[in-house]
Structure formats: structure tokens, C-alpha cells
Design a protein around this motif. Structure first.
Motif, PDB file in Angstrom:
ATOM      1  N   TYR A  28       9.553  -5.079  -7.827  1.00 26.55           N
ATOM      2  CA  TYR A  28       8.113  -4.905  -8.012  1.00 26.55           C
ATOM      3  C   TYR A  28       7.457  -6.180  -8.545  1.00 26.55           C
ATOM      4  N   ALA A  29       8.146  -6.845  -9.468  1.00 31.66           N
ATOM      5  CA  ALA A  29       7.610  -8.096 -10.012  1.00 31.66           C
ATOM      6  C   ALA A  29       7.494  -9.157  -8.920  1.00 31.66           C
ATOM      7  N   SER A  30       8.475  -9.197  -8.025  1.00 31.05           N
ATOM      8  CA  SER A  30       8.430 -10.138  -6.903  1.00 31.05           C
ATOM      9  C   SER A  30       7.278  -9.825  -5.974  1.00 31.05           C
ATOM     10  N   ALA A  31       7.078  -8.539  -5.690  1.00 28.51           N
ATOM     11  CA  ALA A  31       5.990  -8.118  -4.802  1.00 28.51           C
ATOM     12  C   ALA A  31       4.633  -8.477  -5.401  1.00 28.51           C
ATOM     13  N   ASP A  32       4.463  -8.228  -6.694  1.00 26.64           N
ATOM     14  CA  ASP A  32       3.199  -8.555  -7.355  1.00 26.64           C
ATOM     15  C   ASP A  32       2.925 -10.054  -7.315  1.00 26.64           C
ATOM     16  N   LYS A  58      19.460  13.492 -11.877  1.00 28.81           N
ATOM     17  CA  LYS A  58      18.087  13.721 -11.427  1.00 28.81           C
ATOM     18  C   LYS A  58      17.268  12.438 -11.410  1.00 28.81           C
ATOM     19  N   GLY A  59      17.575  11.543 -12.336  1.00 30.07           N
ATOM     20  CA  GLY A  59      16.817  10.302 -12.428  1.00 30.07           C
ATOM     21  C   GLY A  59      16.897   9.439 -11.190  1.00 30.07           C
ATOM     22  N   LEU A  60      17.990   9.556 -10.429  1.00 31.43           N
ATOM     23  CA  LEU A  60      18.159   8.721  -9.238  1.00 31.43           C
ATOM     24  C   LEU A  60      17.205   9.102  -8.118  1.00 31.43           C
ATOM     25  N   TYR A  61      16.687  10.329  -8.151  1.00 33.38           N
ATOM     26  CA  TYR A  61      15.725  10.742  -7.133  1.00 33.38           C
ATOM     27  C   TYR A  61      14.351  10.106  -7.363  1.00 33.38           C
ATOM     28  N   LYS A  62      14.208   9.444  -8.491  1.00 32.17           N
ATOM     29  CA  LYS A  62      12.971   8.722  -8.794  1.00 32.17           C
ATOM     30  C   LYS A  62      13.159   7.209  -8.739  1.00 32.17           C
ATOM     31  N   ARG A  63      14.360   6.764  -8.387  1.00 34.70           N
ATOM     32  CA  ARG A  63      14.659   5.335  -8.344  1.00 34.70           C
ATOM     33  C   ARG A  63      14.627   4.828  -6.906  1.00 34.70           C
ATOM     34  N   PHE A  64      14.182   3.592  -6.720  1.00 30.38           N
ATOM     35  CA  PHE A  64      14.086   2.992  -5.390  1.00 30.38           C
ATOM     36  C   PHE A  64      13.409   3.987  -4.434  1.00 30.38           C
ATOM     37  N   ALA A  65      12.267   4.496  -4.855  1.00 28.41           N
ATOM     38  CA  ALA A  65      11.668   5.672  -4.214  1.00 28.41           C
ATOM     39  C   ALA A  65      10.444   5.322  -3.373  1.00 28.41           C
ATOM     40  N   VAL A  66      10.657   5.151  -2.088  1.00 34.07           N
ATOM     41  CA  VAL A  66       9.534   4.961  -1.171  1.00 34.07           C
ATOM     42  C   VAL A  66       8.658   6.206  -1.161  1.00 34.07           C
ATOM     43  N   ASP A  67       9.276   7.378  -1.223  1.00 38.52           N
ATOM     44  CA  ASP A  67       8.503   8.620  -1.152  1.00 38.52           C
ATOM     45  C   ASP A  67       7.542   8.771  -2.327  1.00 38.52           C
ATOM     46  N   HIS A  68       7.867   8.175  -3.461  1.00 36.86           N
ATOM     47  CA  HIS A  68       6.956   8.212  -4.606  1.00 36.86           C
ATOM     48  C   HIS A  68       5.706   7.374  -4.336  1.00 36.86           C
ATOM     49  N   TRP A  69       5.900   6.154  -3.846  1.00 41.17           N
ATOM     50  CA  TRP A  69       4.784   5.224  -3.654  1.00 41.17           C
ATOM     51  C   TRP A  69       3.943   5.563  -2.426  1.00 41.17           C
ATOM     52  N   ILE A  70       4.589   6.016  -1.367  1.00 43.25           N
ATOM     53  CA  ILE A  70       3.875   6.205  -0.102  1.00 43.25           C
ATOM     54  C   ILE A  70       2.854   7.341  -0.192  1.00 43.25           C
ATOM     55  N   LYS A  71       3.100   8.296  -1.080  1.00 42.83           N
ATOM     56  CA  LYS A  71       2.165   9.420  -1.234  1.00 42.83           C
ATOM     57  C   LYS A  71       0.790   8.959  -1.713  1.00 42.83           C
ATOM     58  N   SER A 129      -0.547   5.924  -1.111  1.00 38.30           N
ATOM     59  CA  SER A 129      -0.883   4.682  -0.413  1.00 38.30           C
ATOM     60  C   SER A 129      -2.382   4.525  -0.194  1.00 38.30           C
ATOM     61  N   LYS A 130      -2.861   3.310  -0.449  1.00 34.50           N
ATOM     62  CA  LYS A 130      -4.247   2.957  -0.151  1.00 34.50           C
ATOM     63  C   LYS A 130      -4.331   2.251   1.201  1.00 34.50           C
ATOM     64  N   SER A 131      -3.191   1.997   1.818  1.00 36.78           N
ATOM     65  CA  SER A 131      -3.122   1.240   3.064  1.00 36.78           C
ATOM     66  C   SER A 131      -2.689   2.115   4.230  1.00 36.78           C
ATOM     67  N   GLU A 132      -2.958   1.629   5.405  1.00 37.80           N
ATOM     68  CA  GLU A 132      -2.492   2.249   6.647  1.00 37.80           C
ATOM     69  C   GLU A 132      -0.984   2.006   6.748  1.00 37.80           C
ATOM     70  N   ILE A 133      -0.211   3.077   6.888  1.00 41.97           N
ATOM     71  CA  ILE A 133       1.251   2.979   6.874  1.00 41.97           C
ATOM     72  C   ILE A 133       1.826   3.255   8.263  1.00 41.97           C
ATOM     73  N   HIS A 134       2.729   2.370   8.710  1.00 41.98           N
ATOM     74  CA  HIS A 134       3.413   2.540   9.990  1.00 41.98           C
ATOM     75  C   HIS A 134       4.922   2.410   9.761  1.00 41.98           C
ATOM     76  N   ALA A 153       7.286  -2.858  -0.715  1.00 44.75           N
ATOM     77  CA  ALA A 153       6.185  -2.828   0.256  1.00 44.75           C
ATOM     78  C   ALA A 153       5.320  -1.586   0.047  1.00 44.75           C
ATOM     79  N   SER A 154       5.951  -0.429  -0.126  1.00 47.92           N
ATOM     80  CA  SER A 154       5.191   0.811  -0.349  1.00 47.92           C
ATOM     81  C   SER A 154       4.543   0.801  -1.733  1.00 47.92           C
ATOM     82  N   TYR A 155       5.184   0.138  -2.686  1.00 46.48           N
ATOM     83  CA  TYR A 155       4.601  -0.047  -4.023  1.00 46.48           C
ATOM     84  C   TYR A 155       3.294  -0.827  -3.915  1.00 46.48           C
ATOM     85  N   LEU A 156       3.294  -1.920  -3.159  1.00 42.81           N
ATOM     86  CA  LEU A 156       2.066  -2.692  -2.963  1.00 42.81           C
ATOM     87  C   LEU A 156       1.012  -1.862  -2.233  1.00 42.81           C
ATOM     88  N   ALA A 157       1.462  -1.051  -1.281  1.00 39.20           N
ATOM     89  CA  ALA A 157       0.529  -0.211  -0.519  1.00 39.20           C
ATOM     90  C   ALA A 157      -0.162   0.811  -1.409  1.00 39.20           C
TER      91      ALA A 157
END
Length: 265
Positions: free
Chosen positions: A126-130, A193-206, A208-213, A157-161
Motif C-alpha cells: 500500500y505504501a508503494s502504491a501511494d 479468521k484474520g487471513l480472510y482480511k489480509r491481501f484482500a481485493v474483495d475488501h477494497w473493490i467493494k 471502488s471509486k474507479s471503473e473496474i475491469h 491496485a484495488s486499494y488505490l481504486a
């Protein structure tokens, strides 16, 4: 004596199972990445002109950055976030896919990869993306930036989105989250349970402020196709590259055609 052995086995097996789960849960950053380092004086052998630089993160670590321009009239910038292995020496040549479609491209190695310093962690994704976003915004308008994430790169990428309204965000061979992926690949494995919240595209994509493909490979045995099925409902489009495996998308005409459609429309 026999009863004692049986009792000992019944105690040891659950302890090993639980111990494995605890180890995975607290060491997932080490497990998820397969970086290759490079000496600072090593040269990239790319077939195009490029600029190399180093950026410092808020965490204190640094990332090695490669920026290159298309020879066509530029339509904007692709901010590319690569997968969990190797370094820019491997990923850099993919720039030509975007150059031929009229886009400049910037990509970086995460901390612990290539010439970048520091530890390879989810936080540093995330720090790299920012930091890459800040670099891009000094040179391009937001509406001219397309973010492309490949494999583990779909996470930042989904974090930035979720934070910015880019022209488009393209997620190639994404995973849902690391807990789901482990459970899909190893159904018997203990997953906290914590691993379902780690490296989670599904968390960020929900959010999203951007168009996702989304672009996926039919025979993806690394991020596993079923692990990302639930992401499709949050995407603006989904394309399946038939016959492709996780790491060979570029070799399929259908992928190149779809990529061009997304970049040029």
C-alpha cells in the motif's frame, strides 16, 4: 503402553494443526512473496528507452522505479503494479504491451524486490502504491491514468481504486483474499479468521471509486479461478482468457485484444 501412544498421537496432531495455523497467520508476509534482489549497479536490458529512479516511502523503505514513454502520441499513463515474484528485470518487458497502445508506463519493485530496500509486507504494498500515485499526479491528470495490477499487484491496485477515481483500473489474475486462497488450494489447512482480511481485493473493490475491469486465466492454478469468482459482481467488466494459465497471459491474442480494447476505449 498402546493406549498412551494413542493418547499422545491424539494430543500431538491437534497441537501441530493449531501450531501450523498460528505460524501461517503470523508469517503470511514472508509466505506470500517470492522476491529476487538485485545489486544497485546492475543494469536493466530493456528494448526501449527508460528512466530509472528511487523513491522513499513513508515507512522509510525505498522503491526502485522504471518509467518509459510510448513512441506514439501519448494517451496517458499506465501505473503498473506487478506480482509477488522476481523483480523489474522480469516485469519490465511487459511495458511494450502498453507502449504499442499509446501509453507511457511506470512500474516499481516493492521493498525487498530488485533494487528496492526494506521488507516485503502487505503494508509496503500500500505504501508503494501511494508513493507511485503521488509520483504520477505530478506528471499526469487523474483522468489520464490507468492502474493495472497483476496477481498480488491487484491488491494495491484495488486499494488505490478505493481512494481515487482513475480513468480505469484493470485487475489481471486477481485473488479474493489470502485466507480464501489458502483454503481453496489446501482445503485441509488451518486458516485463522484474520487471513480472510489480509491481501484482500474483495475488501477494497467493494468501495471502488474507479471503473473496474477484471481479466482472468481459465487455468489459473496460482491465484485459483474460483477464489476470485465473487469479485465479478463488483466489476464493470470481466474477461476470461481461455486456455491461459496464471503466468502466460501475454502470449494469448485474446488477451492482447482485450487489453487494447480497455486501453483505447
Amino acid at each position: 503402553m498402546k493406549n498412551k501412544k494413542v493418547l499422545l498421537i491424539l494430543i500431538i496432531i491437534p497441537l501441530l494443526y493449531i501450531g501450523t495455523g498460528v505460524f501461517v497467520c503470523y508469517n503470511i508476509d514472508r509466505i506470500a512473496f517470492k522476491p529476487q534482489s538485485m545489486d544497485q549497479d546492475e543494469k536493466y536490458d530493456f528494448k526501449f528507452e527508460f528512466e530509472e529512479s528511487t523513491l522513499t516511502l513513508e515507512t522509510g523503505d525505498s522503491i526502485s522505479v522504471v518509467f518509459s514513454k510510448t513512441k506514439k502520441q501519448s494517451k496517458g499513463l499506465v501505473l503498473f503494479l506487478h506480482g509477488n515474484s522476481a523483480n523489474l528485470e522480469l516485469w519490465g518487458p511487459m511495458s511494450s504491451d502498453f507502449h504499442r497502445n499509446g501509453y507511457d508506463i511506470v512500474m516499481c519493485d516493492y521493498p525487498g524486490f530488485g533494487k528496492s530496500s526494506g521488507r516485503h509486507t502487505e503494508e509496503n504494498l500500500y505504501a508503494s502504491a501511494d508513493r507511485m500515485y503521488a509520483w504520477a499526479m505530478k506528471r499526469y491528470a487523474l483522468e489520464d491514468i490507468i492502474v493495472v495490477g497483476r496477481s498480488i499487484g491487484t491488491i494495491p491496485a484495488s486499494y488505490l481504486a478505493s481512494k481515487h477515481n482513475f480513468k480505469k483500473v484493470i485487475l489481471e489474475t486477481p485473488l479474493g483474499n489470502i485466507g480464501l486462497l489458502i483454503k481453496q488450494k489446501f482445503p485441509w489447512a488451518p486458516v485463522c479468521k484474520g487471513l480472510y482480511k489480509r491481501f484482500a481485493v474483495d475488501h477494497w473493490i467493494k468501495g471502488s471509486k474507479s471503473e473496474i475491469h477484471i481479466i482472468r486465466s481459465e487455468f489459473d492454478n496460482l491465484t485459483v479461478l474460483s477464489c476470485s469468482d465473487h469479485l465479478i459482481e463488483y466489476a464493470d467488466s470481466h474477461f476470461l482468457v481461455k486456455g491461459a494459465e496464471h503466468g502466460n497471459l501475454r502470449g494469448f491474442d485474446s488477451y492482447q485484444k482485450r487489453l487494447s480494447e480497455l486501453l483505447l476505449n
